[in-house]
Design an enzyme around this catalytic site. Structure first.
Site, mmCIF file in Angstrom:
data_model
loop_
_atom_site.group_PDB
_atom_site.id
_atom_site.type_symbol
_atom_site.label_atom_id
_atom_site.label_comp_id
_atom_site.label_asym_id
_atom_site.label_seq_id
_atom_site.Cartn_x
_atom_site.Cartn_y
_atom_site.Cartn_z
ATOM 1 N N SER A 48 -13.222 -4.226 0.650
ATOM 2 C CA SER A 48 -14.112 -3.442 -0.223
ATOM 3 C C SER A 48 -15.588 -3.780 -0.005
ATOM 4 O O SER A 48 -16.321 -4.042 -0.964
ATOM 5 C CB SER A 48 -13.737 -3.598 -1.701
ATOM 6 O OG SER A 48 -12.474 -3.026 -1.966
ATOM 7 N N TYR A 72 0.846 -1.193 0.000
ATOM 8 C CA TYR A 72 0.000 0.000 0.000
ATOM 9 C C TYR A 72 0.890 1.255 0.000
ATOM 10 O O TYR A 72 1.595 1.524 0.976
ATOM 11 C CB TYR A 72 -0.955 0.033 1.210
ATOM 12 C CG TYR A 72 -1.966 -1.103 1.221
ATOM 13 C CD1 TYR A 72 -2.185 -1.895 0.094
ATOM 14 C CD2 TYR A 72 -2.713 -1.391 2.352
ATOM 15 C CE1 TYR A 72 -3.105 -2.930 0.103
ATOM 16 C CE2 TYR A 72 -3.638 -2.425 2.366
ATOM 17 C CZ TYR A 72 -3.826 -3.196 1.241
ATOM 18 O OH TYR A 72 -4.738 -4.221 1.254
ATOM 19 N N LEU A 102 -17.911 -1.856 0.604
ATOM 20 C CA LEU A 102 -18.762 -0.826 -0.012
ATOM 21 C C LEU A 102 -18.544 -0.785 -1.526
ATOM 22 O O LEU A 102 -18.923 0.187 -2.182
ATOM 23 C CB LEU A 102 -18.444 0.557 0.585
ATOM 24 C CG LEU A 102 -18.746 0.714 2.083
ATOM 25 C CD1 LEU A 102 -18.218 2.052 2.610
ATOM 26 C CD2 LEU A 102 -20.243 0.592 2.336
ATOM 27 N N GLN A 142 -17.016 10.215 6.365
ATOM 28 C CA GLN A 142 -17.301 8.891 5.772
ATOM 29 C C GLN A 142 -17.228 7.815 6.864
ATOM 30 O O GLN A 142 -18.092 6.939 6.950
ATOM 31 C CB GLN A 142 -16.283 8.563 4.681
ATOM 32 C CG GLN A 142 -16.389 9.442 3.452
ATOM 33 C CD GLN A 142 -15.305 9.129 2.422
ATOM 34 O OE1 GLN A 142 -14.377 8.371 2.690
ATOM 35 N NE2 GLN A 142 -15.414 9.730 1.254
HETATM 36 N N1 LIG Z 1 -6.561 -8.247 0.538
HETATM 37 C C1 LIG Z 1 -6.696 -7.540 -0.566
HETATM 38 O O1 LIG Z 1 -6.298 -7.950 -1.658
HETATM 39 C C2 LIG Z 1 -7.353 -6.185 -0.472
HETATM 40 C C3 LIG Z 1 -7.737 -5.495 -1.650
HETATM 41 C C4 LIG Z 1 -8.360 -4.264 -1.508
HETATM 42 C C5 LIG Z 1 -8.598 -3.746 -0.224
HETATM 43 N N2 LIG Z 1 -8.184 -4.427 0.891
HETATM 44 C C6 LIG Z 1 -8.391 -3.909 2.270
HETATM 45 O O2 LIG Z 1 -9.727 -3.463 2.414
HETATM 46 C C7 LIG Z 1 -9.712 -2.091 2.814
HETATM 47 C C8 LIG Z 1 -10.945 -1.409 2.337
HETATM 48 O O3 LIG Z 1 -11.009 -1.431 0.916
HETATM 49 P P1 LIG Z 1 -11.757 -0.244 0.190
HETATM 50 O O4 LIG Z 1 -11.112 1.045 0.570
HETATM 51 O O5 LIG Z 1 -11.892 -0.596 -1.237
HETATM 52 O O6 LIG Z 1 -13.195 -0.354 0.951
HETATM 53 P P2 LIG Z 1 -14.598 0.316 0.746
HETATM 54 O O7 LIG Z 1 -15.060 0.620 2.138
HETATM 55 O O8 LIG Z 1 -15.440 -0.552 -0.112
HETATM 56 O O9 LIG Z 1 -14.338 1.693 -0.057
HETATM 57 C C9 LIG Z 1 -13.745 2.765 0.621
HETATM 58 C C10 LIG Z 1 -13.816 4.042 -0.216
HETATM 59 O O10 LIG Z 1 -15.167 4.396 -0.502
HETATM 60 C C11 LIG Z 1 -15.380 5.788 -0.230
HETATM 61 N N3 LIG Z 1 -16.253 5.845 0.963
HETATM 62 C C12 LIG Z 1 -16.165 5.105 2.095
HETATM 63 N N4 LIG Z 1 -17.165 5.377 2.939
HETATM 64 C C13 LIG Z 1 -17.923 6.313 2.343
HETATM 65 C C14 LIG Z 1 -19.114 6.973 2.727
HETATM 66 N N5 LIG Z 1 -19.713 6.695 3.874
HETATM 67 N N6 LIG Z 1 -19.645 7.884 1.864
HETATM 68 C C15 LIG Z 1 -19.051 8.151 0.669
HETATM 69 N N7 LIG Z 1 -17.914 7.560 0.254
HETATM 70 C C16 LIG Z 1 -17.353 6.622 1.086
HETATM 71 C C17 LIG Z 1 -14.005 6.382 -0.007
HETATM 72 O O11 LIG Z 1 -13.397 6.666 -1.287
HETATM 73 P P3 LIG Z 1 -13.269 8.125 -1.960
HETATM 74 O O12 LIG Z 1 -13.572 9.164 -0.933
HETATM 75 O O13 LIG Z 1 -11.866 8.155 -2.453
HETATM 76 O O14 LIG Z 1 -14.263 8.088 -3.080
HETATM 77 C C18 LIG Z 1 -13.259 5.203 0.592
HETATM 78 O O15 LIG Z 1 -11.858 5.291 0.485
HETATM 79 C C19 LIG Z 1 -8.395 -1.561 2.231
HETATM 80 O O16 LIG Z 1 -7.960 -0.376 2.840
HETATM 81 C C20 LIG Z 1 -7.482 -2.710 2.529
HETATM 82 O O17 LIG Z 1 -7.105 -2.685 3.883
HETATM 83 C C21 LIG Z 1 -7.582 -5.644 0.766
#
Ligand SMILES: NC(=O)c1ccc[n+]([C@@H]2O[C@H](COP(=O)([O-])OP(=O)(O)OC[C@H]3O[C@@H](n4cnc5c(N)ncnc54)[C@H](OP(=O)(O)O)[C@@H]3O)[C@@H](O)[C@H]2O)c1
Length: 319
Positions: free
Chosen positions: A210, A55, A212, A290
């Protein structure tokens, strides 16, 4: 905040957790903002903070953990994770799950995070170039050396999970306690049909990434790409989610959320957490509000009729 056990292990993680992917040290460069988001997480009862060496090439680990150190959060309060697999340089050995790379990488992670151990160390993917014996032994040794307390897998298949467990059992090595797959309303079949049966059988917890759908399930993309949002900043990243059918589903979910007095983000997280085998939803946040929104899921349990309505929206049938 509710804390769930990580499978059969004794470890408890907050059912909402915070990850650093694409954000801290990446799209969010302001350490004060990272500190504010992390402070909100701690205040909201989050104890599990997810990271990986890849990351922002180590900056995710640095930014997030610097905030936790700055906030003086006692180490025993935290469940810190990191991961290894993806190439960290062009070097042939600076990648994958060889014993060499796993044992060298954990030390660099601990150095960047300024901690003596991580709670969870993940194999960020399966590595077909390395024998399973070498992989399990390397992670087992990381745990036995105290540099990680438990180890886990990420995006491993059901067969790979079962093989690692059988091998650990037969050889007296440490078995993985957690799998980290992608799981959300818009990406569900693999986890529901293959992964949860395998992790349940192995006594492993599941922490969903992910949840969301990278923000899509919040409804923020209903009218296009808001400036500064993840899909606006990263061309192509939203493609897998932003189909017409998915846009319609996300719009239709608003009525279900409204009827329950929830935001769509809370509805989406509560839906993932309806699965008993899921220990935590790993959310991301680029703003404090958020995370505030997402933390609102903490005391929500979806009623059966809402789950049925959601099923109809997602699949066109309530079966
Ligand atoms: N193991 C793996 O291969 C793998 C792969 C991916 C992720 N992960 C882990 O999973 C974690 C979460 O992944 P993700 O960031 O994709 O999760 P997510 O919660 O699905 O998406 C998060 C993004 O959505 C937006 N967001 C979140 N809450 C919001 C709200 N209430 N209202 C409006 N926008 C909102 C923000 O992006 P913006 O503000 O930029 O639009 C935020 O960065 C990562 O940090 C990592 O630790 C692991």
């Amino acid at each position: 905040m509710i804390y769930r056990k990580l499978g059969r292990s004794g470890l408890k993680v907050s059912q909402v957790s915070l990850g650093a992917w694409t954000t801290y040290g990446g799209s969010v460069q302001d350490q004060q903002l990272v500190r504010d988001i992390v402070a909100k997480a701690v205040e909201g009862g989050i104890n599990f903070f997810d990271n990986a060496d890849i990351y922002a090439r180590g900056e995710g680990e640095r930014f997030m953990t610097a905030a936790l150190h700055d906030l003086d959060v006692p180490r025993h309060h935290l469940v810190l994770s990191s991961k290894v697999f993806w190439p960290m340089s062009d070097d042939v050995n600076d990648r994958g799950l060889s014993r060499k790379h796993v044992l060298e990488s954990i030390d660099m992670t601990l150095e960047r995070m300024q901690v003596d151990y991580v709670d969870l160390y993940f194999a960020h993917r399966y590595d077909p170039e390395v024998p399973m014996e070498e992989i399990v032994e390397a992670f087992s040794d990381v745990v036995r050396s105290g540099r990680a307390l438990y180890w886990g897998t990420s995006e491993w298949s059901a067969a790979q999970i079962a093989e690692a467990h059988a091998l650990a059992r037969a050889s007296g090595m440490v078995a993985p306690v957690v799998e980290q797959p992608q799981y959300s309303m818009l990406y569900r079949e693999r986890v529901e049909q293959q992964i949860l049966p395998a992790t349940t059988a192995a006594g492993m917890g599941v922490v969903a990434w992910s949840p969301l759908a990278m923000g899509m399930l919040t409804g923020k993309y209903d009218e296009g790409l808001p400036e500064g949002s993840r899909f606006a900043q990263n061309e192509g990243m939203g493609e897998r989610y932003m189909t017409e059918a998915n846009k319609e589903r996300v719009r239709a979910l608003k009525a279900v959320a409204d009827d329950l007095g929830l935001t769509r983000a809370q509805l989406a997280l509560a839906w993932v957490l309806r699965q008993e085998g899921v220990s935590s939803v790993i959310t991301g946040a680029t703003r404090v509000n958020q995370l505030e929104d997402n933390l609102g899921v903490a005391d929500v349990t979806l009623p059966a009729d809402a789950i049925e309505r959601i099923e109809t929206i997602l699949t066109g049938s309530a079966d």
